[in-house]
Motif scaffolding. Structure first.
Motif, PDB file in Angstrom:
ATOM      1  N   UNK A  50       0.815  -1.212   0.000  1.00 14.44           N
ATOM      2  CA  UNK A  50       0.000   0.000   0.000  1.00 14.44           C
ATOM      3  C   UNK A  50       0.848   1.261   0.000  1.00 14.44           C
ATOM      4  N   UNK A  51       2.090   1.130  -0.405  1.00 14.55           N
ATOM      5  CA  UNK A  51       2.954   2.312  -0.380  1.00 14.55           C
ATOM      6  C   UNK A  51       2.711   3.159  -1.624  1.00 14.55           C
ATOM      7  N   UNK A  52       3.218   4.329  -1.579  1.00 12.02           N
ATOM      8  CA  UNK A  52       3.053   5.250  -2.692  1.00 12.02           C
ATOM      9  C   UNK A  52       2.691   6.617  -2.164  1.00 12.02           C
ATOM     10  N   UNK A  53       2.646   7.543  -3.066  1.00  7.78           N
ATOM     11  CA  UNK A  53       2.362   8.924  -2.703  1.00  7.78           C
ATOM     12  C   UNK A  53       0.862   9.116  -2.497  1.00  7.78           C
ATOM     13  N   UNK A  54       0.507   9.686  -1.372  1.00  5.35           N
ATOM     14  CA  UNK A  54      -0.891   9.992  -1.060  1.00  5.35           C
ATOM     15  C   UNK A  54      -0.949  11.355  -0.372  1.00  5.35           C
ATOM     16  N   UNK A  55      -1.834  12.216  -0.833  1.00  2.00           N
ATOM     17  CA  UNK A  55      -2.096  13.521  -0.218  1.00  2.00           C
ATOM     18  C   UNK A  55      -0.848  14.352  -0.018  1.00  2.00           C
ATOM     19  N   UNK A  56      -0.005  14.440  -1.038  1.00  2.47           N
ATOM     20  CA  UNK A  56       1.183  15.288  -0.969  1.00  2.47           C
ATOM     21  C   UNK A  56       0.760  16.734  -1.174  1.00  2.47           C
ATOM     22  N   UNK A  57       1.210  17.602  -0.295  1.00  4.85           N
ATOM     23  CA  UNK A  57       0.820  19.010  -0.407  1.00  4.85           C
ATOM     24  C   UNK A  57       1.569  19.646  -1.570  1.00  4.85           C
ATOM     25  N   UNK A  58       0.821  20.220  -2.478  1.00  8.09           N
ATOM     26  CA  UNK A  58       1.368  20.816  -3.695  1.00  8.09           C
ATOM     27  C   UNK A  58       0.802  22.214  -3.857  1.00  8.09           C
ATOM     28  N   UNK A  59       1.687  23.171  -4.097  1.00  8.06           N
ATOM     29  CA  UNK A  59       1.274  24.562  -4.316  1.00  8.06           C
ATOM     30  C   UNK A  59       1.175  24.816  -5.814  1.00  8.06           C
ATOM     31  N   UNK A  60       0.001  25.221  -6.266  1.00  3.68           N
ATOM     32  CA  UNK A  60      -0.213  25.550  -7.674  1.00  3.68           C
ATOM     33  C   UNK A  60      -0.578  27.021  -7.733  1.00  3.68           C
ATOM     34  N   UNK A  61       0.163  27.758  -8.551  1.00  5.48           N
ATOM     35  CA  UNK A  61      -0.081  29.205  -8.610  1.00  5.48           C
ATOM     36  C   UNK A  61      -0.221  29.660 -10.047  1.00  5.48           C
ATOM     37  N   UNK A  62      -0.962  30.746 -10.196  1.00  8.39           N
ATOM     38  CA  UNK A  62      -1.175  31.329 -11.511  1.00  8.39           C
ATOM     39  C   UNK A  62      -2.606  31.775 -11.669  1.00  8.39           C
ATOM     40  N   UNK A  63      -2.995  32.139 -12.898  1.00  9.88           N
ATOM     41  CA  UNK A  63      -4.370  32.546 -13.158  1.00  9.88           C
ATOM     42  C   UNK A  63      -5.343  31.402 -12.856  1.00  9.88           C
ATOM     43  N   UNK A  66      -6.094  28.747 -15.587  1.00 13.43           N
ATOM     44  CA  UNK A  66      -4.989  27.817 -15.868  1.00 13.43           C
ATOM     45  C   UNK A  66      -4.777  26.847 -14.711  1.00 13.43           C
ATOM     46  N   UNK A  67      -4.844  27.357 -13.482  1.00 16.34           N
ATOM     47  CA  UNK A  67      -4.625  26.470 -12.337  1.00 16.34           C
ATOM     48  C   UNK A  67      -5.763  25.459 -12.203  1.00 16.34           C
ATOM     49  N   UNK A  68      -6.982  25.885 -12.510  1.00 11.77           N
ATOM     50  CA  UNK A  68      -8.119  24.957 -12.459  1.00 11.77           C
ATOM     51  C   UNK A  68      -7.944  23.810 -13.440  1.00 11.77           C
ATOM     52  N   UNK A  69      -7.484  24.145 -14.638  1.00 15.17           N
ATOM     53  CA  UNK A  69      -7.268  23.115 -15.653  1.00 15.17           C
ATOM     54  C   UNK A  69      -6.123  22.192 -15.223  1.00 15.17           C
ATOM     55  N   UNK A  70      -5.075  22.743 -14.635  1.00 18.10           N
ATOM     56  CA  UNK A  70      -3.931  21.952 -14.185  1.00 18.10           C
ATOM     57  C   UNK A  70      -4.316  21.022 -13.038  1.00 18.10           C
ATOM     58  N   UNK A  71      -5.072  21.553 -12.083  1.00 20.62           N
ATOM     59  CA  UNK A  71      -5.515  20.743 -10.936  1.00 20.62           C
ATOM     60  C   UNK A  71      -6.435  19.613 -11.409  1.00 20.62           C
ATOM     61  N   UNK A  72      -7.317  19.905 -12.335  1.00 18.97           N
ATOM     62  CA  UNK A  72      -8.207  18.867 -12.873  1.00 18.97           C
ATOM     63  C   UNK A  72      -7.403  17.777 -13.578  1.00 18.97           C
ATOM     64  N   UNK A  74      -4.267  16.931 -12.914  1.00 18.01           N
ATOM     65  CA  UNK A  74      -3.552  16.165 -11.887  1.00 18.01           C
ATOM     66  C   UNK A  74      -4.480  15.157 -11.211  1.00 18.01           C
ATOM     67  N   UNK A  75      -5.685  15.572 -10.907  1.00 17.22           N
ATOM     68  CA  UNK A  75      -6.643  14.668 -10.262  1.00 17.22           C
ATOM     69  C   UNK A  75      -7.065  13.542 -11.195  1.00 17.22           C
ATOM     70  N   UNK A  76      -7.147  13.839 -12.479  1.00 18.92           N
ATOM     71  CA  UNK A  76      -7.545  12.815 -13.435  1.00 18.92           C
ATOM     72  C   UNK A  76      -6.434  11.783 -13.608  1.00 18.92           C
ATOM     73  N   UNK A  77      -5.180  12.238 -13.720  1.00 17.75           N
ATOM     74  CA  UNK A  77      -4.071  11.307 -13.952  1.00 17.75           C
ATOM     75  C   UNK A  77      -3.641  10.566 -12.702  1.00 17.75           C
ATOM     76  N   UNK A  78      -3.716  11.210 -11.555  1.00 14.15           N
ATOM     77  CA  UNK A  78      -3.278  10.556 -10.305  1.00 14.15           C
ATOM     78  C   UNK A  78      -4.178  10.986  -9.157  1.00 14.15           C
ATOM     79  N   UNK A  79      -5.372  10.409  -9.082  1.00 19.66           N
ATOM     80  CA  UNK A  79      -6.306  10.807  -8.025  1.00 19.66           C
ATOM     81  C   UNK A  79      -5.786  10.448  -6.638  1.00 19.66           C
ATOM     82  N   UNK A  80      -5.914  11.404  -5.720  1.00 24.19           N
ATOM     83  CA  UNK A  80      -5.505  11.187  -4.334  1.00 24.19           C
ATOM     84  C   UNK A  80      -4.027  11.367  -4.064  1.00 24.19           C
ATOM     85  N   UNK A  81      -3.242  11.607  -5.100  1.00 29.40           N
ATOM     86  CA  UNK A  81      -1.796  11.760  -4.896  1.00 29.40           C
ATOM     87  C   UNK A  81      -1.469  13.114  -4.294  1.00 29.40           C
TER      88      UNK A  81
END
Length: 147
Positions: A50-63, A66-72, A74-81
């Motif tokens: 059960x190892x792996x990255x989970x709930x890593x705090x990530x700072x996303x900045x910008x307009x 753009x950040x909404x599209x980037x966050x979406x 990230x969630x699509x490619x690696x949910x919960x990471x």
């Protein structure tokens, strides 16, 4: 077998018992050792299941668009990471990384996308963020990586 010492008293000596069942003891010993070794192997292997990255705090900045599209993405490619926190400017995201509120960041700006990593976050997290930067570069965006 009895031995008579005098005509009045007799002592009963124990009769020799049969030799212990050696094959049964050997089988029990081998089975016990196999059980112990299997338990030890499971104890070392179980955490990696059960190892792996989970709930890593990530700072996303910008307009926000753009950040909404980037966050979406990230969630699509690696949910919960990642546990993403958005900031208005790259400086705010960098400050969050400096204050150890995030392991790294992605700044979206006019010059492209910048991947920011915290030097003390560890090589595993730096590699994860670098992989994201590489994927963004492959997608056509300029994404320099800074520590």
């Amino acid at each position: 077998m009895t031995t008579t010492l005098d005509p009045v008293a007799t002592i009963d000596l124990p009769t020799p018992t049969e030799a212990p069942d050696r094959p049964a003891k050997l089988i029990a010993l081998v089975a016990g050792l196999i059980t112990i070794v299997c338990a030890m192997l499971f104890a070392f292997a179980a955490p990696s299941l059960n190892s792996g990255a989970h709930n890593l705090s990530l700072a996303v900045s910008g307009p926000s668009a753009a950040t909404g599209q980037l966050v979406a993405g990230l969630e699509q490619k690696s949910p919960g990471t990642f546990d993403v926190t958005t900031y208005a400017t790259a400086a705010e995201g960098a400050e969050a990384i400096t204050n150890r509120e995030a392991i790294g960041g992605i700044a979206v700006g006019a010059g492209g996308i910048t991947i920011q990593t915290a030097a003390g976050a560890g090589t595993l997290y730096k590699a994860a963020l670098t992989a994201i930067g590489t994927q963004l570069q492959a997608a056509g965006s300029r994404s320099p990586i800074r520590s």
